[in-house]
Every structure is written in C-alpha cells, then in structure tokens.
Design an enzyme around this catalytic site. Structure first.
Site, PDB file in Angstrom:
ATOM      1  N   ASP A 110      37.338  40.076  30.052  1.00 12.50           N
ATOM      2  CA  ASP A 110      35.911  40.214  29.751  1.00 12.50           C
ATOM      3  C   ASP A 110      35.618  40.044  28.274  1.00 12.50           C
ATOM      4  O   ASP A 110      34.465  39.870  27.874  1.00 12.50           O
ATOM      5  CB  ASP A 110      35.388  41.569  30.226  1.00 12.50           C
ATOM      6  CG  ASP A 110      36.165  42.740  29.654  1.00 12.50           C
ATOM      7  OD1 ASP A 110      36.198  42.892  28.413  1.00 12.50           O
ATOM      8  OD2 ASP A 110      36.739  43.515  30.427  1.00 12.50           O
ATOM      9  N   ASP A 150      50.659  34.915  34.043  1.00 12.37           N
ATOM     10  CA  ASP A 150      50.994  36.270  34.449  1.00 12.37           C
ATOM     11  C   ASP A 150      51.528  37.038  33.248  1.00 12.37           C
ATOM     12  O   ASP A 150      52.448  36.575  32.556  1.00 12.37           O
ATOM     13  CB  ASP A 150      52.041  36.220  35.560  1.00 12.37           C
ATOM     14  CG  ASP A 150      52.560  37.595  35.922  1.00 12.37           C
ATOM     15  OD1 ASP A 150      51.817  38.349  36.562  1.00 12.37           O
ATOM     16  OD2 ASP A 150      53.698  37.911  35.533  1.00 12.37           O
ATOM     17  N   ASP A 208      45.212  45.867  28.445  1.00 13.25           N
ATOM     18  CA  ASP A 208      43.850  46.060  28.963  1.00 13.25           C
ATOM     19  C   ASP A 208      43.840  45.586  30.411  1.00 13.25           C
ATOM     20  O   ASP A 208      43.247  44.563  30.753  1.00 13.25           O
ATOM     21  CB  ASP A 208      42.869  45.275  28.090  1.00 13.25           C
ATOM     22  CG  ASP A 208      41.421  45.604  28.387  1.00 13.25           C
ATOM     23  OD1 ASP A 208      41.183  46.451  29.272  1.00 13.25           O
ATOM     24  OD2 ASP A 208      40.533  45.009  27.759  1.00 13.25           O
TER      25      ASP A 208
END
Length: 419
Positions: free
Chosen positions: A212, A264, A288
């Site tokens: 985000d 990943d 995060d």
C-alpha cells in the site's frame, strides 16, 4: 424475521474440480466450514445432477441451520458457484458467524471474480455492507463499507477496496482489513519511526510486504534514506494502491528511491542473504506483512514469520541495523505474540516489544524492534526530540518524543508474554 441474508455469485472458480462435481467432497468441505463458523446444523440435503451423457453436472445442497440455512449451487460447466447464507438475529447476533462462513467459502472456491450482496432483513436496508473480520474464532470487528470500488482475485489473494464513512477508503486482503486512509498513521508511523529515529543515520531499507506504500512514505521522511527495496509479492496490490490509495502512500510508490521487487519475500531474502556483500546490506528491515494466518485461513506470509527467514534477515543487516515487525494482538493472539518475541530473542541480542491501538484492527496491536546493537528504549524524550528537529520529518499525526517512550511501556500481561 430479523436477520442477515448474504449471497455471493462466484465466477471462474479455480478450486479442485471435486468441489463442483462430487457431492461427498462438497459435503465434507461445507459441513467442516459450517461447524468451524460455530453455526448449528440440524439437517442437510446434497443432490448431484447428471448431463445427458451421464457425466457429473453439478450439485445443489442445503444445510438447515438452527440459525436458518446455507444453500450452494455449483455450475461446473461455467466454473461458477452461487452461495446463500441466512441467519436469524432474533435472540443473538449471528452476523459475524455468517460473514465468516461466506468469506471462507468464497476463499475456498477461489473465484477470479465474484459479487456479494448483503440484506438486513426485518430492519430496513441500505447500500452499506457490514464488513467483518474474525480476530479469533469467537470475536470479530467490522465497519460498514459502500459497494466496492475494487473487488478482484489476483494470482495470490482477494483484493477489495471500498469507501467507509469513518475510515475513508479501506483495503482488505482475503477478507482481512489491511489499511485505511484515515487511520493508517496509527500503524505506519509506529512501525517506522521508533526504529528509524533510533538509528543514527539510516540509508538503506528493505520492506517485505507493504504494497500500500504507507511504510515507504514514512521512511522517505527521513532525509538520510537513499534507497528502499520494496519486496511485495503481489504487483496488483501496488498497482491498485497507486490508483486508489494515494492518501496513504502520497506518491511514495513512484519515488525513484523505491525499488519494487515483485517476488516472494521468503525467497528474496534467502537469496539476498546468500549473495550479500557490504554494499547490499540494509540499515533497516521492515516486515510489513499480512498475518501468518488469518481467521479465513489465508497464510500467504506464513514463511516470513519463521526462524529460518528471520535468521536470513539478520544476515542482511548492516552493523547497527535493526528489524521491526508486528506480532499481532497481545490480547487476541497471545500465543503468536509470545512465540514471535521468543523467536526474535533466539536470534537477536536486543528485542524491544511495544504496542499501539489500531482502530481499523479493533485491537491493541503488538510490534517489536530486534537488533544486535540498537535498543530504542535507551533513547529518552530529549534525544528523540532532538532527532525529530534535526531530521524535520514534517507532519506526524501520532508519533512524538513522548509517545516514543510510552509505546515501550508494556502492561504486565503483555510484558509476561514470551518473557
């Protein structure tokens, strides 16, 4: 008749074919999910259909519940499923159970796209949906959301973005609340600044997750930051955040100092640790991440909480560097909090747990700084105030020199977890 009626139409389902064709396999799955949601089965019917050539052609099933009913119809020729959950809320509120069941069913049928409807029966209706996240099997937190701006199944997870009266735009991944425009600073400021300000001059940082952009935006406030590697497995999260969540990342996702790695996190860190030289090490590593496993069963980030991964992170830290991660809620997830604290303590010399209440999560949330040399608890309010002034971080809505010390003042029940 007061109750909650939920429906979902699921398209291009990527589940095992047996869930669409085999009544025995479908029954085992549906009964298991219903019992897990704490709803009470009092009757059932599973009816298979056949095509003209005698081959399997779908299943219709219904579970009679003490709380009302669950109905499912599969359309294997279209890779489609329709879901219908209704619960009565006359003597107790069963809404969280119904929402959790529907989310679990959608996740398991793995549709590429889907449409949900929510009808409050017996008490009026509007276009708002009460979106609930199960904090535990027994407790949920939620807020009303408008019809989704985004609702898509990526290669890795379900991504939803919708408007909320209290939180502004909200993003959910696999049914779990991730961030919102109006409360993101509770989480992002407290994830970033206690560690970054404790470091004398952080230059290079690695963020695992954080698609985000909120943690990147906070890190970029520190003038010494020269480079951030943002390792986010799902590039669609970054693309949608760029489009819909600018009030969270404020352009950080487009900053030239931020390098995106669509990989990943476990694989990236393990490979980087094997190949690292002095120029590739980091002053700060921020995990995060999504939860290791949420109540809907999603475990996309589970490997990034293990000891092998954390050891590899330690190998990527410069001398004086630090790692920070969230530990979950010390009240709702005490075992996870304690285990992660102990795991960090097995790897790093100093582990400094702290807590912050996050409104969107509906709970007190735990975080921890881990380092071989850096201990943020050693900096008093005068030292933090001096660094805040020196670095001119700009507007902070939560964190300040007094909050820094308060974050690490743990209630006794938290202090005892994993100690």
């Amino acid at each position: 008749m007061q109750g909650l009626h939920l429906t979902a139409d699921c398209y291009d389902c990527r589940c095992a074919p047996g869930l669409l064709l085999d009544p025995a396999q479908l029954r085992q799955f549906v009964v298991e999910q219903t019992i897990r949601s704490s709803l009470t089965i009092v009757g059932e019917k599973f009816h298979p259909f056949q095509a003209a050539d005698g081959s399997a052609a779908g299943v219709t099933c219904a579970l009679l519940l003490a709380e009302s009913h669950l109905a499912i119809h599969t359309w294997p020729e279209r890779q489609a499923v329709t879901l219908d959950v209704y619960v009565c809320n006359f003597t107790e509120d069963n809404s969280a159970k119904a929402s959790g069941l529907l989310d679990a069913l959608i996740a398991s049928f793995a549709p590429a796209r889907w449409q949900t409807n929510r009808l409050q029966r017996g008490s009026g209706a509007n276009d708002q949906t009460l979106a609930l996240e199960q904090l535990t099997q027994h407790t949920a937190y939620g807020t009303q959301l408008a019809p989704p701006l985004v609702q898509v199944q990526s290669q890795f997870q379900r991504i939803e973005i919708a408007n909320s009266a209290e939180f502004g735009k909200v993003m959910r991944l696999d049914g779990a609340f991730m961030t919102s425009e109006r409360d993101e600073f509770f989480y992002h400021e407290c994830l970033v600044h206690p560690t970054a300000l404790s470091h004398p001059q952080p230059r290079r940082a690695l963020i695992v997750g954080g698609g985000d952009g909120g943690s990147s935006e906070e890190l970029l406030k520190h003038p010494s930051i020269e480079h951030i590697t943002l390792c986010e497995i799902d590039p669609l999260v970054i693309r949608l955040a760029r489009e819909h969540l600018r009030q969270i990342h404020r352009g950080a996702l487009n900053d030239p100092r931020v390098q995106h790695v669509a990989e990943d996190g476990f694989a990236f860190v393990k490979q980087a640790a094997r190949a690292a030289n002095a120029s590739q090490l980091y002053d700060l590593i921020l995990l995060d991440l999504t939860d290791p496993q949420n109540a809907n069963g999603s475990a996309l980030a589970a490997d990034c909480y293990g000891e092998e991964f954390l050891q590899a992170c330690r190998a990527l830290l410069n001398t004086g560097g630090a790692l920070v991660m969230h530990l979950g809620s010390p009240f709702h997830h005490p075992q996870r909090f304690g285990q992660l604290r102990q795991r960090l303590g097995n790897i790093f010399t100093h582990v400094s747990p702290y807590t912050v209440y996050v409104p969107l999560y509906g709970a007190l949330w735990g975080m921890a700084v881990a380092s071989d040399t850096l201990d943020p608890r050693r900096l008093d309010s005068h030292a933090i105030s001096a660094r805040l002034e020196e670095r001119a971080l700009g507007v902070l809505q939560y964190y300040n020199e007094n909050v820094h010390q308060a974050l690490f003042a743990l209630p006794n029940f938290v202090q005892n977890l994993g100690a």
